[in-house]
Design a protein around this motif. Structure first.
Motif, PDB file in Angstrom:
ATOM      1  N   SER A 135       0.704  -1.189   0.028  1.00 29.97           N
ATOM      2  CA  SER A 135      -0.090   0.150  -0.119  1.00 29.97           C
ATOM      3  C   SER A 135       0.811   1.259  -0.133  1.00 29.97           C
ATOM      4  O   SER A 135       0.314   2.534  -0.142  1.00 29.97           O
ATOM      5  CB  SER A 135      -0.925  -0.062   1.200  1.00 29.97           C
ATOM      6  N   VAL A 136       2.233   1.092   0.131  1.00 30.20           N
ATOM      7  CA  VAL A 136       2.966   2.291   0.201  1.00 30.20           C
ATOM      8  C   VAL A 136       3.517   2.715  -1.373  1.00 30.20           C
ATOM      9  O   VAL A 136       4.086   1.810  -2.040  1.00 30.20           O
ATOM     10  CB  VAL A 136       4.307   2.133   1.080  1.00 30.20           C
ATOM     11  N   LYS A 137       3.368   3.883  -1.611  1.00 25.61           N
ATOM     12  CA  LYS A 137       3.867   4.124  -3.152  1.00 25.61           C
ATOM     13  C   LYS A 137       4.881   5.134  -2.933  1.00 25.61           C
ATOM     14  O   LYS A 137       4.992   6.244  -2.123  1.00 25.61           O
ATOM     15  CB  LYS A 137       2.691   5.109  -3.723  1.00 25.61           C
ATOM     16  N   PHE A 138       6.040   5.118  -3.553  1.00 24.58           N
ATOM     17  CA  PHE A 138       6.909   5.954  -3.634  1.00 24.58           C
ATOM     18  C   PHE A 138       7.262   6.581  -4.873  1.00 24.58           C
ATOM     19  O   PHE A 138       6.765   6.557  -5.783  1.00 24.58           O
ATOM     20  CB  PHE A 138       8.290   5.331  -3.750  1.00 24.58           C
ATOM     21  N   ALA A 139       7.604   8.124  -4.582  1.00 24.58           N
ATOM     22  CA  ALA A 139       8.010   8.958  -5.670  1.00 24.58           C
ATOM     23  C   ALA A 139       9.293   9.439  -5.721  1.00 24.58           C
ATOM     24  O   ALA A 139       9.733   9.512  -4.423  1.00 24.58           O
ATOM     25  CB  ALA A 139       6.875  10.105  -5.593  1.00 24.58           C
ATOM     26  N   ALA A 140       9.885   9.914  -6.799  1.00 21.79           N
ATOM     27  CA  ALA A 140      11.254  10.248  -6.813  1.00 21.79           C
ATOM     28  C   ALA A 140      11.257  11.615  -7.505  1.00 21.79           C
ATOM     29  O   ALA A 140      10.298  11.859  -8.327  1.00 21.79           O
ATOM     30  CB  ALA A 140      12.240   9.266  -7.437  1.00 21.79           C
ATOM     31  N   TYR A 141      12.212  12.531  -7.372  1.00 27.41           N
ATOM     32  CA  TYR A 141      12.298  13.700  -8.222  1.00 27.41           C
ATOM     33  C   TYR A 141      12.837  13.160  -9.742  1.00 27.41           C
ATOM     34  O   TYR A 141      13.918  12.392  -9.616  1.00 27.41           O
ATOM     35  CB  TYR A 141      13.381  14.614  -7.456  1.00 27.41           C
ATOM     36  N   PHE A 142      12.102  13.768 -10.502  1.00 22.61           N
ATOM     37  CA  PHE A 142      12.667  13.157 -12.015  1.00 22.61           C
ATOM     38  C   PHE A 142      13.772  13.662 -12.302  1.00 22.61           C
ATOM     39  O   PHE A 142      14.706  13.048 -12.770  1.00 22.61           O
ATOM     40  CB  PHE A 142      11.594  14.106 -12.892  1.00 22.61           C
ATOM     41  N   ASP A 143      14.529  14.930 -11.784  1.00 24.20           N
ATOM     42  CA  ASP A 143      15.732  15.310 -12.311  1.00 24.20           C
ATOM     43  C   ASP A 143      16.984  14.704 -11.404  1.00 24.20           C
ATOM     44  O   ASP A 143      18.016  14.721 -11.751  1.00 24.20           O
ATOM     45  CB  ASP A 143      16.016  16.937 -12.014  1.00 24.20           C
ATOM     46  N   ASP A 189      18.405  13.536 -18.445  1.00 25.53           N
ATOM     47  CA  ASP A 189      17.406  13.722 -19.364  1.00 25.53           C
ATOM     48  C   ASP A 189      16.166  12.825 -19.434  1.00 25.53           C
ATOM     49  O   ASP A 189      16.149  11.956 -18.496  1.00 25.53           O
ATOM     50  CB  ASP A 189      17.887  13.616 -20.965  1.00 25.53           C
ATOM     51  N   PRO A 190      15.276  13.167 -19.865  1.00 26.14           N
ATOM     52  CA  PRO A 190      13.820  12.395 -19.849  1.00 26.14           C
ATOM     53  C   PRO A 190      13.903  11.091 -19.916  1.00 26.14           C
ATOM     54  O   PRO A 190      13.572  10.127 -18.951  1.00 26.14           O
ATOM     55  CB  PRO A 190      12.753  13.014 -20.645  1.00 26.14           C
ATOM     56  N   ALA A 191      14.738  10.514 -21.130  1.00 26.10           N
ATOM     57  CA  ALA A 191      14.797   9.149 -21.255  1.00 26.10           C
ATOM     58  C   ALA A 191      15.339   8.428 -20.147  1.00 26.10           C
ATOM     59  O   ALA A 191      15.277   7.307 -19.718  1.00 26.10           O
ATOM     60  CB  ALA A 191      15.536   8.790 -22.539  1.00 26.10           C
ATOM     61  N   SER A 192      16.651   9.011 -19.592  1.00 25.75           N
ATOM     62  CA  SER A 192      17.565   8.060 -18.566  1.00 25.75           C
ATOM     63  C   SER A 192      16.632   8.417 -17.205  1.00 25.75           C
ATOM     64  O   SER A 192      16.647   7.475 -16.351  1.00 25.75           O
ATOM     65  CB  SER A 192      18.736   8.934 -18.321  1.00 25.75           C
ATOM     66  N   ASN A 252      13.119  20.004 -12.359  1.00 26.78           N
ATOM     67  CA  ASN A 252      14.009  20.495 -13.203  1.00 26.78           C
ATOM     68  C   ASN A 252      14.021  19.271 -14.330  1.00 26.78           C
ATOM     69  O   ASN A 252      14.150  18.172 -14.028  1.00 26.78           O
ATOM     70  CB  ASN A 252      15.450  20.554 -12.707  1.00 26.78           C
ATOM     71  N   ILE A 253      14.408  19.553 -15.463  1.00 27.96           N
ATOM     72  CA  ILE A 253      14.512  18.534 -16.629  1.00 27.96           C
ATOM     73  C   ILE A 253      15.557  19.200 -17.682  1.00 27.96           C
ATOM     74  O   ILE A 253      15.657  20.348 -17.601  1.00 27.96           O
ATOM     75  CB  ILE A 253      13.067  18.651 -17.536  1.00 27.96           C
ATOM     76  N   TYR A 254      16.191  18.298 -18.231  1.00 27.57           N
ATOM     77  CA  TYR A 254      17.332  18.916 -19.451  1.00 27.57           C
ATOM     78  C   TYR A 254      18.330  19.578 -18.830  1.00 27.57           C
ATOM     79  O   TYR A 254      18.647  20.676 -18.607  1.00 27.57           O
ATOM     80  CB  TYR A 254      16.655  19.642 -20.361  1.00 27.57           C
ATOM     81  N   ASN A 255      19.199  18.556 -17.748  1.00 31.06           N
ATOM     82  CA  ASN A 255      20.303  19.448 -16.924  1.00 31.06           C
ATOM     83  C   ASN A 255      19.907  20.550 -16.231  1.00 31.06           C
ATOM     84  O   ASN A 255      20.342  21.498 -16.451  1.00 31.06           O
ATOM     85  CB  ASN A 255      21.407  19.563 -17.898  1.00 31.06           C
ATOM     86  N   ASP A 256      19.076  20.303 -15.438  1.00 31.43           N
ATOM     87  CA  ASP A 256      18.632  21.201 -14.525  1.00 31.43           C
ATOM     88  C   ASP A 256      17.888  22.418 -14.879  1.00 31.43           C
ATOM     89  O   ASP A 256      17.897  23.702 -14.365  1.00 31.43           O
ATOM     90  CB  ASP A 256      19.814  21.834 -13.552  1.00 31.43           C
ATOM     91  N   LYS A 257      17.127  22.340 -16.069  1.00 34.21           N
ATOM     92  CA  LYS A 257      16.195  23.491 -16.521  1.00 34.21           C
ATOM     93  C   LYS A 257      15.106  23.510 -15.701  1.00 34.21           C
ATOM     94  O   LYS A 257      14.142  22.355 -16.073  1.00 34.21           O
ATOM     95  CB  LYS A 257      16.218  23.325 -18.113  1.00 34.21           C
ATOM     96  N   PRO A 258      14.645  24.364 -15.292  1.00 35.97           N
ATOM     97  CA  PRO A 258      13.369  24.356 -14.284  1.00 35.97           C
ATOM     98  C   PRO A 258      12.254  24.168 -15.287  1.00 35.97           C
ATOM     99  O   PRO A 258      12.279  24.693 -16.556  1.00 35.97           O
ATOM    100  CB  PRO A 258      13.350  25.786 -13.624  1.00 35.97           C
TER     101      PRO A 258
END
Length: 92
Positions: free
Chosen positions: A7-15, A20-23, A40-46
């Motif tokens: 019942s526990v769901k984990f979330a992680a910061y995408f960046d 990059d999004p694929a990795s 942030n996405i694409y090398n720390d672009k907010p």
């Protein structure tokens, strides 16, 4: 009281999962994490600085990977601590 890990769901910061999004998606999926926080996405672009086509592309990639966004974290409205004294009531 015991809690089942089912019942526990984990979330992680995408960046923090990749540069990059694929990795990021690959890292999250390989660790069975299907919830993410966009900051942030694409090398720390907010995310607030991304254009619509970039956001649509990322959204599509997340949907295709069954990863849901649970929170958006932006610096919108951010004020540097050194600027606090220089902001007057009229500017707020």
């Amino acid at each position: 009281m015991s809690v089942s890990l089912d019942s526990v769901k984990f979330a992680a910061y995408f960046d923090e999962a990749g540069d990059d999004p694929a990795s990021s998606i690959s890292t999250l999926s390989s660790n069975n994490i299907y919830y993410t926080i966009l900051r942030n996405i694409y090398n720390d672009k907010p995310i607030v600085d991304l254009d619509d086509s970039n956001m649509k592309s990322i959204r599509s990639q997340l949907i295709d990977s069954d990863i849901s966004v649970v929170s958006l974290s932006t610096n919108l409205g951010y004020v540097d601590i050194n600027d606090i004294d220089s902001i007057c009531d009229d500017e707020i």
